[in-house]
Design a protein around this motif. Structure first.
Motif, PDB file in Angstrom:
ATOM      1  N   THR A 154       0.643  -1.141   0.159  1.00  0.00           N
ATOM      2  CA  THR A 154       0.043   0.016   0.078  1.00  0.00           C
ATOM      3  C   THR A 154       0.756   1.386  -0.239  1.00  0.00           C
ATOM      4  O   THR A 154       1.950   1.315   0.592  1.00  0.00           O
ATOM      5  CB  THR A 154      -0.837  -0.078   1.291  1.00  0.00           C
ATOM      6  OG1 THR A 154      -2.096   1.105   1.112  1.00  0.00           O
ATOM      7  CG2 THR A 154      -0.187   0.477   2.686  1.00  0.00           C
TER       8      THR A 154
ATOM      9  N   ASN B  25      -0.539   5.333   0.541  1.00  0.00           N
ATOM     10  CA  ASN B  25      -1.315   6.681   0.668  1.00  0.00           C
ATOM     11  C   ASN B  25      -2.738   6.233   0.085  1.00  0.00           C
ATOM     12  O   ASN B  25      -3.283   7.282  -0.737  1.00  0.00           O
ATOM     13  CB  ASN B  25      -0.630   7.818  -0.193  1.00  0.00           C
ATOM     14  CG  ASN B  25       0.274   8.548   0.927  1.00  0.00           C
ATOM     15  OD1 ASN B  25       0.323   8.227   1.722  1.00  0.00           O
ATOM     16  ND2 ASN B  25       1.059   9.311  -0.109  1.00  0.00           N
TER      17      ASN B  25
ATOM     18  N   LYS C 160      -5.447   5.041   2.189  1.00  0.00           N
ATOM     19  CA  LYS C 160      -5.889   4.347   3.361  1.00  0.00           C
ATOM     20  C   LYS C 160      -7.402   3.951   3.310  1.00  0.00           C
ATOM     21  O   LYS C 160      -7.696   2.594   3.699  1.00  0.00           O
ATOM     22  CB  LYS C 160      -5.890   5.142   4.599  1.00  0.00           C
ATOM     23  CG  LYS C 160      -6.488   6.646   4.278  1.00  0.00           C
ATOM     24  CD  LYS C 160      -6.140   7.535   5.596  1.00  0.00           C
ATOM     25  CE  LYS C 160      -7.043   8.653   5.364  1.00  0.00           C
ATOM     26  NZ  LYS C 160      -6.610   9.684   6.681  1.00  0.00           N
ATOM     27  N   LYS C 161      -8.344   4.544   2.653  1.00  0.00           N
ATOM     28  CA  LYS C 161      -9.910   4.050   2.183  1.00  0.00           C
ATOM     29  C   LYS C 161      -9.818   2.646   1.676  1.00  0.00           C
ATOM     30  O   LYS C 161     -10.601   1.734   1.815  1.00  0.00           O
ATOM     31  CB  LYS C 161     -10.483   5.005   1.763  1.00  0.00           C
ATOM     32  CG  LYS C 161     -10.808   6.438   2.481  1.00  0.00           C
ATOM     33  CD  LYS C 161     -11.712   7.363   1.814  1.00  0.00           C
ATOM     34  CE  LYS C 161     -11.954   8.484   2.672  1.00  0.00           C
ATOM     35  NZ  LYS C 161     -12.868   9.530   2.146  1.00  0.00           N
TER      36      LYS C 161
ATOM     37  N   ASP D  96       3.628  -1.137   4.118  1.00  0.00           N
ATOM     38  CA  ASP D  96       3.288   0.328   3.740  1.00  0.00           C
ATOM     39  C   ASP D  96       4.678   1.058   3.161  1.00  0.00           C
ATOM     40  O   ASP D  96       5.708   1.123   3.714  1.00  0.00           O
ATOM     41  CB  ASP D  96       2.842   1.169   5.089  1.00  0.00           C
ATOM     42  CG  ASP D  96       2.368   2.461   4.762  1.00  0.00           C
ATOM     43  OD1 ASP D  96       3.090   2.972   3.869  1.00  0.00           O
ATOM     44  OD2 ASP D  96       1.571   2.905   5.603  1.00  0.00           O
TER      45      ASP D  96
ATOM     46  N   SER E  14       3.700   5.613   3.566  1.00  0.00           N
ATOM     47  CA  SER E  14       2.521   6.418   3.490  1.00  0.00           C
ATOM     48  C   SER E  14       2.542   7.630   4.290  1.00  0.00           C
ATOM     49  O   SER E  14       3.134   7.543   5.295  1.00  0.00           O
ATOM     50  CB  SER E  14       1.073   5.616   3.967  1.00  0.00           C
ATOM     51  OG  SER E  14       1.083   4.668   2.931  1.00  0.00           O
TER      52      SER E  14
ATOM     53  N   THR F 227      -2.333   6.392   7.104  1.00  0.00           N
ATOM     54  CA  THR F 227      -2.676   4.926   6.555  1.00  0.00           C
ATOM     55  C   THR F 227      -2.517   4.245   7.941  1.00  0.00           C
ATOM     56  O   THR F 227      -3.324   3.532   8.340  1.00  0.00           O
ATOM     57  CB  THR F 227      -2.089   4.291   5.578  1.00  0.00           C
ATOM     58  OG1 THR F 227      -2.183   5.033   4.231  1.00  0.00           O
ATOM     59  CG2 THR F 227      -2.413   3.033   5.374  1.00  0.00           C
ATOM     60  N   TYR F 228      -1.396   4.058   8.693  1.00  0.00           N
ATOM     61  CA  TYR F 228      -0.945   3.399   9.786  1.00  0.00           C
ATOM     62  C   TYR F 228      -2.186   3.538  11.057  1.00  0.00           C
ATOM     63  O   TYR F 228      -2.647   2.508  11.334  1.00  0.00           O
ATOM     64  CB  TYR F 228       0.294   3.770  10.413  1.00  0.00           C
ATOM     65  CG  TYR F 228       0.502   2.579  11.462  1.00  0.00           C
ATOM     66  CD1 TYR F 228       1.106   1.600  11.623  1.00  0.00           C
ATOM     67  CD2 TYR F 228       0.338   3.384  12.862  1.00  0.00           C
ATOM     68  CE1 TYR F 228       1.388   0.857  12.695  1.00  0.00           C
ATOM     69  CE2 TYR F 228       0.683   2.813  14.167  1.00  0.00           C
ATOM     70  CZ  TYR F 228       1.290   1.307  13.892  1.00  0.00           C
ATOM     71  OH  TYR F 228       1.349   0.772  15.210  1.00  0.00           O
TER      72      TYR F 228
ATOM     73  N   ALA G 224      -4.903   4.794  10.820  1.00  0.00           N
ATOM     74  CA  ALA G 224      -6.375   4.400  10.191  1.00  0.00           C
ATOM     75  C   ALA G 224      -6.567   3.016  10.178  1.00  0.00           C
ATOM     76  O   ALA G 224      -7.715   2.451  10.900  1.00  0.00           O
ATOM     77  CB  ALA G 224      -6.669   4.996   8.855  1.00  0.00           C
ATOM     78  N   VAL G 225      -5.710   2.094   9.739  1.00  0.00           N
ATOM     79  CA  VAL G 225      -5.841   0.712  10.004  1.00  0.00           C
ATOM     80  C   VAL G 225      -5.782   0.188  11.267  1.00  0.00           C
ATOM     81  O   VAL G 225      -6.482  -0.740  11.873  1.00  0.00           O
ATOM     82  CB  VAL G 225      -4.607   0.105   9.161  1.00  0.00           C
ATOM     83  CG1 VAL G 225      -4.592  -1.244   9.458  1.00  0.00           C
ATOM     84  CG2 VAL G 225      -4.690   0.397   7.638  1.00  0.00           C
TER      85      VAL G 225
ATOM     86  N   TYR H 128       1.887  -5.188  10.419  1.00  0.00           N
ATOM     87  CA  TYR H 128       2.023  -4.115   9.675  1.00  0.00           C
ATOM     88  C   TYR H 128       3.413  -3.693   9.655  1.00  0.00           C
ATOM     89  O   TYR H 128       4.199  -3.531  10.783  1.00  0.00           O
ATOM     90  CB  TYR H 128       1.166  -2.767  10.425  1.00  0.00           C
ATOM     91  CG  TYR H 128       1.170  -1.712   9.427  1.00  0.00           C
ATOM     92  CD1 TYR H 128      -0.329  -1.540   8.791  1.00  0.00           C
ATOM     93  CD2 TYR H 128       1.858  -0.813   9.213  1.00  0.00           C
ATOM     94  CE1 TYR H 128      -0.637  -0.278   8.043  1.00  0.00           C
ATOM     95  CE2 TYR H 128       1.768   0.377   8.158  1.00  0.00           C
ATOM     96  CZ  TYR H 128       0.223   0.501   7.616  1.00  0.00           C
ATOM     97  OH  TYR H 128       0.227   1.553   7.063  1.00  0.00           O
TER      98      TYR H 128
ATOM     99  N   ASP I  14      -3.152  -2.512  -2.661  1.00  0.00           N
ATOM    100  CA  ASP I  14      -4.444  -2.221  -1.927  1.00  0.00           C
ATOM    101  C   ASP I  14      -5.762  -1.954  -2.644  1.00  0.00           C
ATOM    102  O   ASP I  14      -6.735  -1.621  -1.984  1.00  0.00           O
ATOM    103  CB  ASP I  14      -4.105  -0.811  -1.365  1.00  0.00           C
ATOM    104  CG  ASP I  14      -3.231   0.217  -1.803  1.00  0.00           C
ATOM    105  OD1 ASP I  14      -3.600   0.017  -3.003  1.00  0.00           O
ATOM    106  OD2 ASP I  14      -2.714   1.074  -1.350  1.00  0.00           O
TER     107      ASP I  14
END
Length: 309
Positions: free
Chosen positions: A14, A16, A18-19, A42, A45, A49-50, A52-53, A67, A100
Protein backbone atom coordinates in the motif's frame (compact mmCIF):
# COMPACT_ATOMS: atom_id res chain seq x y z
CA UNK A 1 -5.16 -31.89 2.87
CA UNK A 2 -8.77 -30.80 3.34
CA UNK A 3 -9.77 -27.34 2.19
CA UNK A 4 -10.61 -26.29 5.76
CA UNK A 5 -7.08 -27.16 6.87
CA UNK A 6 -5.35 -24.86 4.37
CA UNK A 7 -3.30 -22.12 6.01
CA UNK A 8 -2.63 -19.08 3.85
CA UNK A 9 -1.15 -15.59 4.19
CA UNK A 10 -2.07 -12.46 2.23
CA UNK A 11 0.59 -9.85 1.40
CA UNK A 12 -0.84 -6.43 0.54
CA UNK A 13 1.33 -3.51 -0.64
CA UNK A 14 0.00 0.00 0.00
CA UNK A 15 0.88 3.65 -0.45
CA UNK A 16 -1.33 6.63 0.53
CA UNK A 17 -4.68 4.93 -0.09
CA UNK A 18 -6.03 4.28 3.38
CA UNK A 19 -9.70 4.04 2.38
CA UNK A 20 -8.95 1.47 -0.29
CA UNK A 21 -6.65 -0.43 2.04
CA UNK A 22 -9.33 -0.66 4.72
CA UNK A 23 -11.78 -1.98 2.12
CA UNK A 24 -9.19 -4.52 0.94
CA UNK A 25 -8.52 -5.74 4.50
CA UNK A 26 -12.25 -6.04 5.23
CA UNK A 27 -12.63 -8.22 2.14
CA UNK A 28 -9.87 -10.49 3.41
CA UNK A 29 -11.28 -10.75 6.92
CA UNK A 30 -14.71 -11.58 5.48
CA UNK A 31 -13.46 -14.53 3.42
CA UNK A 32 -15.39 -17.77 3.82
CA UNK A 33 -11.96 -19.34 4.38
CA UNK A 34 -10.10 -16.94 6.67
CA UNK A 35 -6.44 -16.00 6.17
CA UNK A 36 -3.94 -17.00 8.81
CA UNK A 37 -2.12 -13.67 8.53
CA UNK A 38 -2.46 -10.42 6.58
CA UNK A 39 0.88 -8.70 6.04
CA UNK A 40 0.64 -5.03 5.08
CA UNK A 41 3.74 -3.47 3.55
CA UNK A 42 3.34 0.32 3.70
CA UNK A 43 5.65 2.16 1.30
CA UNK A 44 6.06 5.21 3.53
CA UNK A 45 2.46 6.50 3.37
CA UNK A 46 1.99 10.07 4.55
CA UNK A 47 -1.82 10.15 4.71
CA UNK A 48 -2.23 8.54 8.13
CA UNK A 49 -2.67 5.03 6.77
CA UNK A 50 -1.09 3.31 9.78
CA UNK A 51 -3.32 5.05 12.33
CA UNK A 52 -6.42 4.50 10.20
CA UNK A 53 -5.78 0.76 9.93
CA UNK A 54 -4.82 0.47 13.60
CA UNK A 55 -8.00 2.25 14.70
CA UNK A 56 -10.37 0.41 12.36
CA UNK A 57 -8.95 -3.07 12.98
CA UNK A 58 -7.86 -2.69 16.60
CA UNK A 59 -8.96 -6.24 17.49
CA UNK A 60 -7.10 -7.83 14.59
CA UNK A 61 -4.01 -5.60 14.71
CA UNK A 62 -0.88 -7.56 15.64
CA UNK A 63 -3.00 -10.71 15.91
CA UNK A 64 -3.98 -11.30 12.31
CA UNK A 65 -2.56 -8.12 10.77
CA UNK A 66 1.21 -7.59 10.63
CA UNK A 67 2.00 -4.02 9.62
CA UNK A 68 5.38 -3.13 8.11
CA UNK A 69 6.11 0.57 7.63
CA UNK A 70 8.99 1.47 5.33
CA UNK A 71 11.09 4.53 6.19
CA UNK A 72 11.37 5.24 2.44
CA UNK A 73 9.16 4.68 -0.59
CA UNK A 74 11.04 1.81 -2.21
CA UNK A 75 8.34 1.08 -4.80
CA UNK A 76 5.85 -1.72 -5.23
CA UNK A 77 8.55 -4.19 -6.27
CA UNK A 78 10.34 -3.82 -2.95
CA UNK A 79 6.98 -4.00 -1.18
CA UNK A 80 6.31 -7.45 -2.61
CA UNK A 81 9.89 -8.52 -1.96
CA UNK A 82 9.95 -7.55 1.70
CA UNK A 83 6.29 -8.41 2.36
CA UNK A 84 6.79 -11.91 1.00
CA UNK A 85 10.05 -12.24 2.88
CA UNK A 86 8.26 -11.35 6.12
CA UNK A 87 5.60 -13.96 5.40
CA UNK A 88 8.16 -16.73 5.02
CA UNK A 89 8.96 -16.76 8.75
CA UNK A 90 5.53 -18.29 9.39
CA UNK A 91 4.29 -21.84 8.93
CA UNK A 92 1.77 -21.77 6.06
CA UNK A 93 0.79 -23.52 2.84
CA UNK A 94 -0.09 -20.70 0.41
CA UNK A 95 0.54 -16.99 0.01
CA UNK A 96 -1.40 -14.39 -2.00
CA UNK A 97 -0.11 -11.10 -3.43
CA UNK A 98 -2.09 -7.93 -4.18
CA UNK A 99 -2.09 -4.15 -4.04
CA UNK A 100 -4.42 -2.13 -1.83
CA UNK A 101 -6.85 -1.71 -4.74
CA UNK A 102 -7.63 -5.43 -5.03
CA UNK A 103 -10.94 -6.34 -3.39
CA UNK A 104 -11.41 -10.10 -3.19
CA UNK A 105 -14.81 -11.73 -3.61
CA UNK A 106 -15.93 -13.34 -0.35
CA UNK A 107 -15.24 -16.91 -1.51
CA UNK A 108 -12.14 -16.22 -3.63
CA UNK A 109 -9.74 -18.32 -1.57
CA UNK A 110 -12.19 -21.09 -0.76
CA UNK A 111 -12.77 -21.59 -4.48
CA UNK A 112 -9.07 -21.41 -5.34
CA UNK A 113 -8.05 -23.96 -2.73
CA UNK A 114 -10.95 -26.33 -3.45
CA UNK A 115 -9.98 -26.26 -7.12
CA UNK A 116 -6.29 -26.78 -6.32
CA UNK A 117 -7.07 -30.15 -4.71
CA UNK A 118 -7.80 -31.53 -8.18
CA UNK A 119 -4.63 -29.98 -9.65
CA UNK A 120 -1.87 -30.94 -7.19
CA UNK A 121 0.83 -30.50 -9.85
CA UNK A 122 0.13 -26.74 -10.08
CA UNK A 123 1.72 -24.38 -7.57
CA UNK A 124 0.22 -21.06 -8.72
CA UNK A 125 -3.37 -19.94 -9.24
CA UNK A 126 -5.25 -16.75 -9.99
CA UNK A 127 -8.84 -15.63 -10.39
CA UNK A 128 -10.73 -13.37 -12.77
CA UNK A 129 -10.00 -9.65 -12.42
CA UNK A 130 -12.97 -7.35 -12.82
CA UNK A 131 -12.78 -3.58 -13.11
CA UNK A 132 -14.22 -1.48 -10.29
CA UNK A 133 -17.34 -3.50 -9.42
CA UNK A 134 -18.58 -7.04 -8.84
CA UNK A 135 -20.35 -7.02 -12.20
CA UNK A 136 -17.67 -4.98 -13.98
CA UNK A 137 -16.01 -6.03 -17.20
CA UNK A 138 -13.03 -8.35 -17.16
CA UNK A 139 -9.60 -6.72 -17.14
CA UNK A 140 -7.76 -9.03 -19.56
CA UNK A 141 -4.31 -7.48 -19.16
CA UNK A 142 -3.66 -9.28 -15.87
CA UNK A 143 -3.35 -12.73 -17.47
CA UNK A 144 -0.91 -13.14 -20.39
CA UNK A 145 0.48 -15.79 -22.71
CA UNK A 146 4.16 -15.78 -23.65
CA UNK A 147 4.15 -15.99 -27.45
CA UNK A 148 7.85 -15.71 -28.22
CA UNK A 149 10.57 -16.88 -25.85
CA UNK A 150 13.25 -15.09 -27.87
CA UNK A 151 11.74 -11.57 -27.78
CA UNK A 152 9.53 -12.29 -24.73
CA UNK A 153 6.56 -10.86 -26.61
CA UNK A 154 3.19 -11.75 -25.10
CA UNK A 155 -0.54 -11.38 -25.61
CA UNK A 156 -3.38 -10.78 -23.19
CA UNK A 157 -6.08 -13.22 -22.24
CA UNK A 158 -9.34 -12.86 -24.18
CA UNK A 159 -13.05 -13.38 -23.60
CA UNK A 160 -12.83 -16.90 -25.04
CA UNK A 161 -10.51 -17.90 -22.18
CA UNK A 162 -13.13 -16.92 -19.62
CA UNK A 163 -15.87 -18.96 -21.29
CA UNK A 164 -14.11 -22.06 -19.96
CA UNK A 165 -13.98 -23.19 -16.32
CA UNK A 166 -10.26 -22.37 -16.22
CA UNK A 167 -7.28 -21.74 -18.46
CA UNK A 168 -3.52 -22.26 -18.18
CA UNK A 169 -1.20 -19.37 -19.01
CA UNK A 170 2.28 -17.93 -18.40
CA UNK A 171 2.41 -14.43 -16.90
CA UNK A 172 0.26 -13.00 -14.11
CA UNK A 173 0.23 -9.62 -12.47
CA UNK A 174 0.30 -9.38 -8.69
CA UNK A 175 -3.48 -8.95 -8.55
CA UNK A 176 -4.74 -12.05 -6.82
CA UNK A 177 -1.75 -14.32 -7.47
CA UNK A 178 -1.80 -17.28 -5.06
CA UNK A 179 1.17 -19.64 -4.81
CA UNK A 180 2.60 -22.31 -2.58
CA UNK A 181 5.27 -21.67 0.02
CA UNK A 182 7.29 -24.40 -1.69
CA UNK A 183 7.31 -22.38 -4.92
CA UNK A 184 8.59 -19.28 -3.11
CA UNK A 185 11.38 -21.39 -1.64
CA UNK A 186 12.25 -22.52 -5.16
CA UNK A 187 12.24 -19.16 -6.97
CA UNK A 188 12.92 -16.60 -4.23
CA UNK A 189 11.38 -13.12 -3.99
CA UNK A 190 10.42 -10.49 -6.58
CA UNK A 191 13.25 -8.26 -7.85
CA UNK A 192 13.08 -5.35 -5.40
CA UNK A 193 15.30 -3.06 -7.52
CA UNK A 194 12.69 -2.82 -10.29
CA UNK A 195 10.76 -0.23 -8.23
CA UNK A 196 7.57 -0.71 -10.28
CA UNK A 197 6.27 -2.45 -13.44
CA UNK A 198 7.38 -5.74 -15.01
CA UNK A 199 8.46 -7.13 -11.65
CA UNK A 200 5.54 -9.56 -12.03
CA UNK A 201 6.72 -10.60 -15.49
CA UNK A 202 10.24 -11.36 -14.28
CA UNK A 203 8.87 -13.28 -11.29
CA UNK A 204 6.56 -15.39 -13.48
CA UNK A 205 9.41 -16.23 -15.87
CA UNK A 206 11.19 -17.76 -12.91
CA UNK A 207 7.96 -19.45 -11.89
CA UNK A 208 7.49 -21.04 -15.33
CA UNK A 209 10.52 -23.27 -14.72
CA UNK A 210 8.54 -25.04 -11.97
CA UNK A 211 4.87 -24.54 -12.75
CA UNK A 212 2.33 -23.05 -15.10
CA UNK A 213 -0.36 -20.77 -13.72
CA UNK A 214 -4.05 -21.69 -13.70
CA UNK A 215 -6.76 -19.04 -13.75
CA UNK A 216 -9.96 -20.23 -12.07
CA UNK A 217 -12.63 -18.20 -13.81
CA UNK A 218 -15.24 -18.52 -11.05
CA UNK A 219 -12.98 -16.85 -8.46
CA UNK A 220 -13.28 -13.07 -8.70
CA UNK A 221 -11.28 -10.08 -7.53
CA UNK A 222 -12.28 -6.47 -8.18
CA UNK A 223 -9.47 -4.15 -9.26
CA UNK A 224 -10.45 -0.64 -8.23
CA UNK A 225 -8.42 1.35 -10.70
CA UNK A 226 -8.93 4.45 -12.80
CA UNK A 227 -9.93 3.64 -16.34
CA UNK A 228 -7.80 5.10 -19.10
CA UNK A 229 -9.21 7.88 -21.23
CA UNK A 230 -8.66 8.93 -24.82
CA UNK A 231 -6.14 11.55 -23.73
CA UNK A 232 -2.49 10.49 -23.97
CA UNK A 233 -0.43 11.58 -20.99
CA UNK A 234 2.92 9.80 -20.57
CA UNK A 235 3.64 8.65 -17.03
CA UNK A 236 6.95 8.22 -15.27
CA UNK A 237 6.03 4.57 -14.80
CA UNK A 238 6.74 3.98 -18.50
CA UNK A 239 10.43 4.57 -17.81
CA UNK A 240 10.49 1.68 -15.34
CA UNK A 241 8.43 -0.57 -17.59
CA UNK A 242 10.83 -0.12 -20.53
CA UNK A 243 14.00 -0.24 -18.45
CA UNK A 244 12.91 -3.35 -16.58
CA UNK A 245 11.81 -5.12 -19.77
CA UNK A 246 15.25 -4.57 -21.30
CA UNK A 247 16.86 -5.94 -18.15
CA UNK A 248 14.57 -9.00 -18.26
CA UNK A 249 15.26 -9.66 -21.94
CA UNK A 250 19.01 -9.48 -21.44
CA UNK A 251 18.73 -11.84 -18.46
CA UNK A 252 16.32 -14.44 -19.88
CA UNK A 253 16.46 -14.04 -23.66
CA UNK A 254 18.29 -16.99 -25.22
CA UNK A 255 19.53 -15.09 -28.29
CA UNK A 256 22.33 -12.59 -27.61
CA UNK A 257 21.83 -10.83 -30.95
CA UNK A 258 18.14 -10.26 -30.22
CA UNK A 259 18.93 -9.20 -26.66
CA UNK A 260 21.08 -6.37 -28.02
CA UNK A 261 19.14 -5.18 -31.06
CA UNK A 262 15.49 -5.81 -30.21
CA UNK A 263 15.43 -3.21 -27.37
CA UNK A 264 17.07 -0.71 -29.73
CA UNK A 265 14.41 -1.44 -32.35
CA UNK A 266 11.66 -0.87 -29.80
CA UNK A 267 13.30 2.39 -28.76
CA UNK A 268 13.44 3.61 -32.37
CA UNK A 269 9.78 2.70 -32.87
CA UNK A 270 8.85 4.59 -29.72
CA UNK A 271 10.81 7.65 -30.82
CA UNK A 272 9.05 7.59 -34.20
CA UNK A 273 5.66 7.16 -32.54
CA UNK A 274 6.29 10.08 -30.21
CA UNK A 275 5.88 12.49 -33.13
CA UNK A 276 2.25 11.49 -33.65
CA UNK A 277 -0.22 14.34 -32.97
CA UNK A 278 -1.61 12.66 -29.84
CA UNK A 279 1.73 13.20 -28.05
CA UNK A 280 1.90 16.91 -28.82
CA UNK A 281 2.98 18.73 -25.66
CA UNK A 282 4.51 15.59 -24.14
CA UNK A 283 7.11 14.66 -26.74
CA UNK A 284 10.19 15.85 -24.92
CA UNK A 285 9.12 14.16 -21.68
CA UNK A 286 8.26 10.88 -23.41
CA UNK A 287 11.58 10.84 -25.23
CA UNK A 288 13.35 11.39 -21.92
CA UNK A 289 11.48 8.46 -20.34
CA UNK A 290 12.33 5.96 -23.06
CA UNK A 291 15.87 7.04 -23.86
CA UNK A 292 16.74 7.01 -20.15
CA UNK A 293 15.01 3.66 -19.76
CA UNK A 294 16.96 2.21 -22.66
CA UNK A 295 20.34 3.42 -21.38
CA UNK A 296 19.71 2.26 -17.82
CA UNK A 297 18.27 -1.08 -18.95
CA UNK A 298 21.28 -1.83 -21.13
CA UNK A 299 23.65 -0.87 -18.33
CA UNK A 300 21.69 -2.86 -15.75
CA UNK A 301 21.19 0.26 -13.67
CA UNK A 302 18.15 -0.47 -11.50
CA UNK A 303 16.55 1.10 -8.43
CA UNK A 304 14.62 4.35 -8.12
CA UNK A 305 15.55 7.07 -10.60
CA UNK A 306 15.03 10.41 -8.89
CA UNK A 307 15.55 12.27 -12.17
CA UNK A 308 12.35 10.78 -13.61
CA UNK A 309 9.87 11.59 -10.83
Amino acid sequence: MKNSQVKYICVVVTFNRKKLLIEAIKALLNQTLKPYKIIIYDNHSTDGTYNAVNDYFSLEFNQVIDYIYSEKNLGGSAGYHYGLKAAMKYDFDWVALSDDDAIYDVNYFERIFSFSLNHPQCQAFTGTVRINSEDGEIQYVHRKYLDNKITLSHRYSTLSDYKKDFFIYDIATFVGLVMTKQLVNQIGFPQKEFFIWNDDMEYCLRMNSFTKIINLNSAFVVHKTKLTTAAITPTWKEYYGFRNFIFILRKYGPNKFVNVYYPLLRLLRTIAGTFKPKYRGYRKYRLKLYISGYVDGVRGRLGKNNKIH
